[in-house]
Scaffold this motif. Sequence first.
Motif, PDB file in Angstrom:
ATOM      1  N   LEU A  96       0.653  -0.765   0.351  1.00  0.00           N
ATOM      2  CA  LEU A  96      -0.154  -0.002   0.042  1.00  0.00           C
ATOM      3  C   LEU A  96       0.765   1.779   0.237  1.00  0.00           C
ATOM      4  CD1 LEU A  96      -0.633   1.226   3.173  1.00  0.00           C
ATOM      5  CD2 LEU A  96      -1.666  -0.294   3.768  1.00  0.00           C
ATOM      6  N   GLY A  97       0.354   2.230  -0.341  1.00  0.00           N
ATOM      7  CA  GLY A  97       0.882   4.083  -0.447  1.00  0.00           C
ATOM      8  C   GLY A  97       0.329   4.389  -0.913  1.00  0.00           C
ATOM      9  N   GLY A  98       0.493   5.956  -1.274  1.00  0.00           N
ATOM     10  CA  GLY A  98       0.198   6.823  -2.094  1.00  0.00           C
ATOM     11  C   GLY A  98       1.150   8.063  -2.534  1.00  0.00           C
ATOM     12  N   THR A  99       0.195   8.902  -3.334  1.00  0.00           N
ATOM     13  CA  THR A  99       1.030   9.939  -4.103  1.00  0.00           C
ATOM     14  C   THR A  99       1.542  10.966  -3.015  1.00  0.00           C
ATOM     15  OG1 THR A  99       0.907  11.537  -5.397  1.00  0.00           O
ATOM     16  CG2 THR A  99      -0.789  11.508  -4.053  1.00  0.00           C
ATOM     17  N   THR A 100       2.543  11.065  -3.507  1.00  0.00           N
ATOM     18  CA  THR A 100       3.795  12.622  -2.349  1.00  0.00           C
ATOM     19  C   THR A 100       2.512  14.084  -2.626  1.00  0.00           C
ATOM     20  OG1 THR A 100       4.528  12.744  -4.286  1.00  0.00           O
ATOM     21  CG2 THR A 100       5.639  11.155  -2.509  1.00  0.00           C
ATOM     22  N   ASP A 101       2.146  14.080  -3.258  1.00  0.00           N
ATOM     23  CA  ASP A 101       1.466  15.405  -3.553  1.00  0.00           C
ATOM     24  C   ASP A 101       0.247  15.069  -2.333  1.00  0.00           C
ATOM     25  OD1 ASP A 101       0.680  18.272  -3.510  1.00  0.00           O
ATOM     26  OD2 ASP A 101       0.936  17.637  -5.831  1.00  0.00           O
ATOM     27  N   ILE A 102      -0.578  15.400  -1.677  1.00  0.00           N
ATOM     28  CA  ILE A 102      -1.884  15.571  -1.107  1.00  0.00           C
ATOM     29  C   ILE A 102      -2.467  16.793  -1.447  1.00  0.00           C
ATOM     30  CG2 ILE A 102      -1.665  13.016   0.250  1.00  0.00           C
ATOM     31  CD1 ILE A 102      -0.977  14.495   2.493  1.00  0.00           C
ATOM     32  N   LEU A 103      -1.423  18.090  -1.099  1.00  0.00           N
ATOM     33  CA  LEU A 103      -2.133  19.347  -0.447  1.00  0.00           C
ATOM     34  C   LEU A 103      -2.244  19.765  -2.623  1.00  0.00           C
ATOM     35  CD1 LEU A 103       0.784  21.179   0.834  1.00  0.00           C
ATOM     36  CD2 LEU A 103      -0.789  20.003   1.798  1.00  0.00           C
ATOM     37  N   GLY A 104      -4.221  20.465  -1.529  1.00  0.00           N
ATOM     38  CA  GLY A 104      -5.317  21.037  -2.684  1.00  0.00           C
ATOM     39  C   GLY A 104      -3.810  22.318  -3.653  1.00  0.00           C
ATOM     40  N   PRO A 105      -5.302  22.143  -4.634  1.00  0.00           N
ATOM     41  CA  PRO A 105      -6.185  22.421  -5.375  1.00  0.00           C
ATOM     42  C   PRO A 105      -5.955  20.278  -6.499  1.00  0.00           C
ATOM     43  CG  PRO A 105      -5.916  24.163  -6.150  1.00  0.00           C
ATOM     44  CD  PRO A 105      -3.994  23.495  -5.362  1.00  0.00           C
ATOM     45  N   THR A 106      -4.839  20.502  -6.822  1.00  0.00           N
ATOM     46  CA  THR A 106      -4.705  20.057  -7.896  1.00  0.00           C
ATOM     47  C   THR A 106      -3.634  18.828  -7.178  1.00  0.00           C
ATOM     48  OG1 THR A 106      -2.837  21.334  -8.789  1.00  0.00           O
ATOM     49  CG2 THR A 106      -5.145  21.531  -9.570  1.00  0.00           C
ATOM     50  N   LEU A 107      -3.731  18.005  -7.747  1.00  0.00           N
ATOM     51  CA  LEU A 107      -2.850  17.055  -7.671  1.00  0.00           C
ATOM     52  C   LEU A 107      -1.389  17.080  -8.945  1.00  0.00           C
ATOM     53  CD1 LEU A 107      -2.351  13.802  -6.436  1.00  0.00           C
ATOM     54  CD2 LEU A 107      -3.638  12.601  -7.681  1.00  0.00           C
ATOM     55  N   ASP A 108      -0.411  17.058  -8.547  1.00  0.00           N
ATOM     56  CA  ASP A 108       0.644  17.311  -9.552  1.00  0.00           C
ATOM     57  C   ASP A 108       1.172  15.769  -9.509  1.00  0.00           C
ATOM     58  OD1 ASP A 108       0.130  20.353  -9.383  1.00  0.00           O
ATOM     59  OD2 ASP A 108       1.418  20.450  -8.088  1.00  0.00           O
ATOM     60  N   ALA A 109       1.198  14.999  -9.399  1.00  0.00           N
ATOM     61  CA  ALA A 109       2.155  13.759  -9.467  1.00  0.00           C
ATOM     62  C   ALA A 109       0.820  12.463  -8.462  1.00  0.00           C
ATOM     63  CB  ALA A 109       3.200  13.760  -8.166  1.00  0.00           C
ATOM     64  N   PRO A 110       0.126  12.212  -9.889  1.00  0.00           N
ATOM     65  CA  PRO A 110      -1.093  11.528  -9.894  1.00  0.00           C
ATOM     66  C   PRO A 110       0.362   9.832  -9.887  1.00  0.00           C
ATOM     67  CG  PRO A 110      -1.454  12.164 -11.468  1.00  0.00           C
ATOM     68  CD  PRO A 110       0.185  12.784 -10.614  1.00  0.00           C
ATOM     69  N   LEU A 111      -0.532   8.913  -9.122  1.00  0.00           N
ATOM     70  CA  LEU A 111       0.395   7.584  -9.245  1.00  0.00           C
ATOM     71  C   LEU A 111      -0.344   6.826 -11.005  1.00  0.00           C
ATOM     72  CD1 LEU A 111      -0.221   6.277  -5.922  1.00  0.00           C
ATOM     73  CD2 LEU A 111       1.683   7.116  -6.860  1.00  0.00           C
ATOM     74  N   ASN A 112      -1.213   7.843 -11.347  1.00  0.00           N
ATOM     75  CA  ASN A 112      -1.077   6.501 -12.550  1.00  0.00           C
ATOM     76  C   ASN A 112       0.052   6.272 -13.849  1.00  0.00           C
ATOM     77  OD1 ASN A 112      -2.891   8.157 -11.397  1.00  0.00           O
ATOM     78  ND2 ASN A 112      -4.360   8.774 -13.441  1.00  0.00           N
ATOM     79  N   ASN A 113      -0.395   5.302 -14.174  1.00  0.00           N
ATOM     80  CA  ASN A 113       1.091   4.653 -14.953  1.00  0.00           C
ATOM     81  C   ASN A 113       2.161   4.665 -14.288  1.00  0.00           C
ATOM     82  OD1 ASN A 113      -0.658   3.491 -17.228  1.00  0.00           O
ATOM     83  ND2 ASN A 113      -1.655   6.084 -17.295  1.00  0.00           N
ATOM     84  N   LEU A 114       2.548   4.790 -13.134  1.00  0.00           N
ATOM     85  CA  LEU A 114       3.793   4.754 -12.963  1.00  0.00           C
ATOM     86  C   LEU A 114       3.967   3.492 -12.933  1.00  0.00           C
ATOM     87  CD1 LEU A 114       6.119   6.833 -10.723  1.00  0.00           C
ATOM     88  CD2 LEU A 114       4.671   5.872  -8.629  1.00  0.00           C
ATOM     89  N   ALA A 115       5.600   3.302 -13.283  1.00  0.00           N
ATOM     90  CA  ALA A 115       5.933   2.367 -13.634  1.00  0.00           C
ATOM     91  C   ALA A 115       6.049   1.688 -12.735  1.00  0.00           C
ATOM     92  CB  ALA A 115       6.840   2.590 -14.429  1.00  0.00           C
ATOM     93  N   ASN A 116       5.481  -0.048 -12.053  1.00  0.00           N
ATOM     94  CA  ASN A 116       4.947  -1.059 -10.651  1.00  0.00           C
ATOM     95  C   ASN A 116       5.298  -0.167  -9.901  1.00  0.00           C
ATOM     96  OD1 ASN A 116       4.941  -3.009 -12.393  1.00  0.00           O
ATOM     97  ND2 ASN A 116       7.253  -2.634 -12.857  1.00  0.00           N
ATOM     98  N   VAL A 117       4.313   0.447  -9.233  1.00  0.00           N
ATOM     99  CA  VAL A 117       4.310   1.587  -8.163  1.00  0.00           C
ATOM    100  C   VAL A 117       5.008   0.278  -7.236  1.00  0.00           C
ATOM    101  CG1 VAL A 117       2.193   2.709  -8.100  1.00  0.00           C
ATOM    102  CG2 VAL A 117       1.370   0.113  -7.500  1.00  0.00           C
ATOM    103  N   TYR A 118       4.872  -1.486  -7.370  1.00  0.00           N
ATOM    104  CA  TYR A 118       5.252  -2.099  -6.544  1.00  0.00           C
ATOM    105  C   TYR A 118       5.792  -3.551  -6.984  1.00  0.00           C
ATOM    106  CZ  TYR A 118       1.448  -5.462  -4.715  1.00  0.00           C
ATOM    107  OH  TYR A 118       0.903  -6.279  -4.353  1.00  0.00           O
ATOM    108  N   THR A 119       6.661  -4.144  -6.445  1.00  0.00           N
ATOM    109  CA  THR A 119       6.847  -4.892  -7.757  1.00  0.00           C
ATOM    110  C   THR A 119       7.508  -6.591  -6.330  1.00  0.00           C
ATOM    111  OG1 THR A 119       9.148  -5.200  -7.465  1.00  0.00           O
ATOM    112  CG2 THR A 119       8.162  -4.072  -9.757  1.00  0.00           C
ATOM    113  N   PHE A 120       7.775  -7.817  -7.165  1.00  0.00           N
ATOM    114  CA  PHE A 120       8.184  -8.833  -5.859  1.00  0.00           C
ATOM    115  C   PHE A 120       8.230  -9.826  -6.682  1.00  0.00           C
ATOM    116  CE2 PHE A 120       3.546  -9.123  -6.598  1.00  0.00           C
ATOM    117  CZ  PHE A 120       3.734 -10.903  -6.604  1.00  0.00           C
TER     118      PHE A 120
END
Length: 193
Positions: A96-120
Amino acid sequence: MKSGIAIAAVAGLATVAVGQTTKGIINVTASQSVVSVGDIVTIGVVLDDASPSGVLSFDISVTSADAGFSVLGAPTFNAGVFGPSGSALANGATGLGGTTDILGPTLDAPLNNLANVYTFQIMITAGFDGLIVFNSSDGPGPNAAMQWAVEGGLVLLPGQYDSINHGTVRLTPAPSGLALLGLGGFVAARRRR
């Protein structure tokens, strides 16, 4: 001060959430899909969505009910994931995890298509006899598998997706080297005639 932040965030919420249909997509990847005993395969998780502001957080397990592999340790997280946490399971991993940018009013660094949010990693073992299928599902935490960022106010709030498409990846056996040698001998014998 704290109640002022909550009111500002909620005030922006009403205009954004009305009439939206949000769909999350979890793609499960593998470094190779054709495997042999002894191979080490990296399994990954890539997120995408159809919301206007992007993936805010995730809580996803990737597991298999099949035999023939062992998990080689805890998951590794992409450096772009904030507050990562996870563990190896006997049949996969959870993260589990989240984006580094939680301050509004926009999301500057969403996790969309981030290459492998995690791997094992897994190793194919002697028990492998046909097919290993890994599926994503909601993780063990209190959140849904994915949440999107509701814009507005001073902070971004998590929104629940209307639907989440869970991903699957299949590992199939490589043809046996011995079988290929036998087939090659058969072809050579046919040419001599």
